[in-house]
Design an enzyme around this catalytic site. Structure first.
Site, PDB file in Angstrom:
ATOM      1  N   CYS A  51      18.803  24.428  95.945  1.00 48.79           N
ATOM      2  CA  CYS A  51      19.881  23.491  95.608  1.00 48.79           C
ATOM      3  C   CYS A  51      20.837  24.099  94.568  1.00 48.79           C
ATOM      4  O   CYS A  51      20.426  24.388  93.446  1.00 48.79           O
ATOM      5  CB  CYS A  51      19.254  22.201  95.090  1.00 48.79           C
ATOM      6  SG  CYS A  51      20.371  21.072  94.267  1.00 48.79           S
TER       7      CYS A  51
ATOM      8  N   CYS B  81      21.258  22.016  91.378  1.00 45.93           N
ATOM      9  CA  CYS B  81      20.008  22.101  90.614  1.00 45.93           C
ATOM     10  C   CYS B  81      19.965  23.401  89.814  1.00 45.93           C
ATOM     11  O   CYS B  81      19.531  23.411  88.656  1.00 45.93           O
ATOM     12  CB  CYS B  81      18.791  22.031  91.544  1.00 45.93           C
ATOM     13  SG  CYS B  81      18.669  20.509  92.502  1.00 45.93           S
TER      14      CYS B  81
END
Length: 154
Positions: free
Chosen positions: A75, A78
């Site tokens: 991600c 993230c």
């Protein structure tokens, strides 16, 4: 005789080192000490919330307010959030603890909390219900949430 002394000394060092790193029954060695701490599902149940034992109510198992960062290695947002969480763990050391949970590895935990968008942060105060936020947040907003919601600073 030298061999005997060596064995005794080695055994004592081993036993002492085991005691230093042993966890207590609740697993509270998962304190951050200025670092973000990875959690497995089992550890989560021990130090955050045992959702199997307390199905109908939230019972926080921790000793200080916490943030859980639900993330995945692939991600992009993230990855951008991770250094900020590391900085916050250092800045708020001793006041809050920051955990992270890899949703690809801890699928049961992600499913239990209905995590379908990442990053998702779970803010856990000492009293009251936790709050979920989704998406990438700037450090300034995270600090506001920590100060007002978790630490109840005015």
């Amino acid at each position: 005789m030298k061999t005997f002394k060596f064995l005794i000394t080695t055994s004592l060092v081993f036993l002492l080192s085991c005691n230093l790193f042993a966890s207590d029954p609740k697993g509270e060695t998962k304190e951050g000490k200025g670092k973000v701490v990875s959690l497995t599902t089992q550890e989560f149940k021990s130090v955050v919330y045992n959702y199997e034992k307390n199905k109908d109510k939230w019972v926080y198992e921790g000793k200080m307010p916490a943030i859980i960062d639900f993330y995945a290695d692939w991600c992009g947002p993230c990855k951008r959030l991770a250094p900020t969480m590391d900085e916050l763990a250092k800045e708020y050391d001793g006041q809050i603890i920051i955990y992270k949970v890899d949703i690809d590895v801890q699928k049961e935990l992600a499913a239990t909390f209905g995590i379908n968008s990442i990053p998702t942060l779970l803010f856990i105060p000492m009293k009251g219900k936790p709050q979920l936020t989704q998406g990438l947040m700037p450090k300034s907003e995270l600090k506001k949430s920590i100060d007002s919601f978790l630490l109840e600073k005015k």
